[in-house]
Scaffold this motif. Sequence first.
Motif, short mmCIF file in Angstrom:
data_model
loop_
_atom_site.label_atom_id
_atom_site.label_comp_id
_atom_site.label_asym_id
_atom_site.label_seq_id
_atom_site.Cartn_x
_atom_site.Cartn_y
_atom_site.Cartn_z
N GLY A 1 0.84 -1.19 0.00
CA GLY A 1 0.00 0.00 0.00
C GLY A 1 0.87 1.25 0.00
O GLY A 1 2.11 1.17 0.08
N LYS A 2 0.23 2.40 -0.13
CA LYS A 2 0.94 3.67 -0.04
C LYS A 2 0.06 4.72 0.62
O LYS A 2 0.14 5.91 0.34
CB LYS A 2 1.41 4.13 -1.43
N GLY A 3 -0.78 4.24 1.55
CA GLY A 3 -1.69 5.13 2.27
C GLY A 3 -0.94 6.19 3.04
O GLY A 3 0.15 5.96 3.53
N ARG A 4 -1.53 7.39 3.12
CA ARG A 4 -0.89 8.49 3.84
C ARG A 4 -1.09 8.35 5.35
O ARG A 4 -0.16 8.54 6.13
CB ARG A 4 -1.48 9.82 3.36
N TYR A 5 -2.31 8.06 5.76
CA TYR A 5 -2.58 7.92 7.19
C TYR A 5 -3.89 7.18 7.35
O TYR A 5 -4.65 6.99 6.39
CB TYR A 5 -2.65 9.28 7.89
N TYR A 6 -4.15 6.74 8.56
CA TYR A 6 -5.42 6.11 8.87
C TYR A 6 -5.87 6.61 10.23
O TYR A 6 -5.10 7.30 10.93
CB TYR A 6 -5.31 4.58 8.86
N LYS A 7 -7.09 6.29 10.58
CA LYS A 7 -7.62 6.79 11.85
C LYS A 7 -7.68 5.68 12.87
O LYS A 7 -8.23 4.61 12.59
CB LYS A 7 -9.02 7.36 11.62
N GLU A 8 -7.04 5.92 14.00
CA GLU A 8 -7.23 5.01 15.13
C GLU A 8 -8.18 5.70 16.10
O GLU A 8 -8.47 6.89 15.96
CB GLU A 8 -5.89 4.73 15.82
N THR A 9 -8.62 4.93 17.09
CA THR A 9 -9.53 5.54 18.06
C THR A 9 -8.84 6.73 18.75
O THR A 9 -9.50 7.68 19.16
CB THR A 9 -9.95 4.50 19.11
N ASP B 1 -10.77 6.11 1.65
CA ASP B 1 -9.57 6.74 1.11
C ASP B 1 -9.81 7.17 -0.33
O ASP B 1 -10.07 6.34 -1.21
CB ASP B 1 -8.39 5.76 1.19
N ILE B 2 -9.68 8.47 -0.54
CA ILE B 2 -9.99 9.04 -1.85
C ILE B 2 -9.03 8.54 -2.93
O ILE B 2 -9.42 8.35 -4.08
CB ILE B 2 -9.98 10.60 -1.75
N VAL B 3 -7.81 8.27 -2.57
CA VAL B 3 -6.80 7.82 -3.54
C VAL B 3 -6.79 6.30 -3.63
O VAL B 3 -6.99 5.72 -4.70
CB VAL B 3 -5.40 8.34 -3.16
N GLY B 4 -6.55 5.66 -2.49
CA GLY B 4 -6.36 4.22 -2.48
C GLY B 4 -7.62 3.46 -2.85
O GLY B 4 -7.57 2.49 -3.61
N ASP B 5 -8.76 3.89 -2.34
CA ASP B 5 -10.02 3.17 -2.59
C ASP B 5 -10.74 3.71 -3.83
O ASP B 5 -10.93 2.99 -4.80
CB ASP B 5 -10.94 3.30 -1.36
N VAL B 6 -11.14 4.98 -3.76
CA VAL B 6 -12.02 5.54 -4.78
C VAL B 6 -11.29 5.70 -6.12
O VAL B 6 -11.73 5.17 -7.15
CB VAL B 6 -12.61 6.90 -4.31
N GLY B 7 -10.18 6.42 -6.11
CA GLY B 7 -9.45 6.67 -7.36
C GLY B 7 -8.97 5.38 -7.99
O GLY B 7 -9.13 5.17 -9.20
N GLN C 1 -12.22 18.43 3.75
CA GLN C 1 -11.44 19.09 2.71
C GLN C 1 -10.99 18.13 1.60
O GLN C 1 -10.48 18.56 0.58
CB GLN C 1 -10.23 19.85 3.27
N CYS C 2 -11.17 16.81 1.81
CA CYS C 2 -10.77 15.85 0.79
C CYS C 2 -11.84 15.64 -0.27
O CYS C 2 -11.63 14.94 -1.24
CB CYS C 2 -10.49 14.48 1.40
N VAL C 3 -13.01 16.21 -0.09
CA VAL C 3 -14.14 15.85 -0.94
C VAL C 3 -14.13 16.60 -2.26
O VAL C 3 -14.03 17.82 -2.29
CB VAL C 3 -15.47 16.16 -0.23
N CYS C 4 -14.23 15.86 -3.34
CA CYS C 4 -14.35 16.52 -4.63
C CYS C 4 -15.53 15.91 -5.39
O CYS C 4 -15.64 16.03 -6.58
CB CYS C 4 -13.05 16.40 -5.43
N TYR C 5 -16.44 15.23 -4.71
CA TYR C 5 -17.61 14.61 -5.33
C TYR C 5 -18.49 14.12 -4.18
O TYR C 5 -18.05 14.06 -3.02
CB TYR C 5 -17.20 13.45 -6.23
N PRO C 6 -19.73 13.71 -4.46
CA PRO C 6 -20.64 13.32 -3.36
C PRO C 6 -20.12 12.10 -2.59
O PRO C 6 -19.54 11.20 -3.19
CB PRO C 6 -21.94 12.96 -4.09
N VAL C 7 -20.29 12.12 -1.31
CA VAL C 7 -19.86 10.99 -0.49
C VAL C 7 -21.05 10.40 0.26
O VAL C 7 -22.12 11.00 0.32
CB VAL C 7 -18.79 11.40 0.54
N TYR C 8 -20.82 9.26 0.84
CA TYR C 8 -21.85 8.53 1.54
C TYR C 8 -21.59 8.60 3.03
O TYR C 8 -20.45 8.44 3.46
CB TYR C 8 -21.79 7.07 1.06
N PRO C 9 -22.60 8.87 3.86
CA PRO C 9 -22.35 9.07 5.29
C PRO C 9 -21.57 7.93 5.95
O PRO C 9 -20.59 8.15 6.61
CB PRO C 9 -23.74 9.20 5.88
#
Lengths: 254, 254
Positions: free
Chosen positions: A154-162, A215-221, A241-249
């Motif tokens: 992978g080449k993910g930038r970051y992820y969210k932990e609790t 992930d806008i790059v890894g998943d969507v793109g 700020q990552c949104v450039c199209y409609p997203v799902y809650p």
Amino acid sequence: MAPWGKRLAGLRGVLLDISGVLYDSGAGGGTAIAGSVEAVARLKRSRLKVRFCTNESQKSRAELVGQLRRLGFDISEEEVTAPAPAACQILKERGLRPYLLIHDGVRSEFDQIDTSSPNCVVIADAGESFSYQNVNNAFQVLMELENPVLISLGKGRYYKETSGLMLDVGPYMKALEYACGIKAEVVGKPSPEFFKSALQAIGVEAHQAVMIGDDIVGDVGGAQRCGMRALQVRTGKFRPQCVCYPVYPCVQML
Amino acid sequence: MAPWGKRLAGLRGVLLDISGVLYDSGAGGGTAIAGSVEAVARLKRSRLKVRFCTNESQKSRAELVGQLRRLGFDISEEEVTAPAPAACQILKERGLRPYLLIHDGVRSEFDQIDTSSPNCVVIADAGESFSYQNVNNAFQVLMELENPVLISLGKGRYYKETSGLMLDVGPYMKALEYACGIKAEVVGKPSPEFFKSALQAIGVEAHQAVMIGDDIVGDVGGAQRCGMRALQVRTGKFRPQCVCYPVYPCVQML
């Protein structure tokens, strides 16, 4: 925008990202994202084929699936496409012996791999194991090679932990690329081969499938470049700020 | 190629890199590179103005100069242009309060700087302090800012210690740039402002000066872009595959 029914016409399969979509990882096994256990159960009861497509590289599939099952998810190891097994196949095919810059949690996936006299580096989300010493060891191995090979899970930038946002493997991949003046080979999302292997596993064509991720790059793109449809959820690492199209809650809304 | 006498015609000043040119850093204070103590002494006896121009950001100038003096070099703190003091000036001018991702050895240079409620990150060659936790802290600070500012003391890829090649600040700067989707401001070589401040300190114009270093990008390329002449030595981090023009064996040959 077309209504959802129309946008999902002809759908036969769903690829589900795990971290940030089904659960947030963290201390004590992490926490399920509200509604996600039920969403997976509902998908599995539907006519759709479901495959879990993750870049998780800090845990083995066995450990990951164990954690998810304890959180209530209906998931088995055989349903998961993950980068470590894909990397092992590449290593074997090309006779590569890696220096492993990885988390101890995923080390068991490499049990069958020869790591003597390394002739490449495999980097994964190593978390706390990204010490200066370990990263420098990988750097020194690469600098000794005539044709340095760096394989990144992978080449993910970051992820969210609790506990908050956490650096993923991507920044450390970039660090080694810059230090050695090389380009890494990425195994995992957004690599087309990786999406294709996930689709193959459920016998679904790209145009019949949707990828759901945070992930806008890894998943969507990545999925869109493969001819798949894609949905971004507002959970996990999603930031407005990552949104450039409609997203799902969230995945619950499916 | 023109003979050396002709190539150095009109020379009035010399900028000397330190690490890899005068000494190799490492355990116990490092070791002087053969002939370099005498070369500095000879330069200082000549009609040429001498300035030490370093990207050293792991030690304060006081500590660095102390080490070099113990190795026999004729050098004083006032003769050294280093990135930490230059960064402090920028922080003060712009009212920036940094999270410091730096080595403890250079912390004293920032004694007069307000580090409460950080609104930027300063990254330097932190060595072992580049733990995952510390790098992630810097990342989290940047991600909380509306306009993230990352100031990097140099952008070197690696340097040579007596024990081998070591990752410099550059790879970690790249990691944070990628993680946050931002571009760092580099203070130090190869920034033109930095070379200019070193030249100003000895009252020499760029076309009258030569930079001597072991880094093809930071020293040679940067100085040439400022209108200076430049020499690369074959010591320090020099590796044969980096050469794209004639190099000088070591500073002793001057």
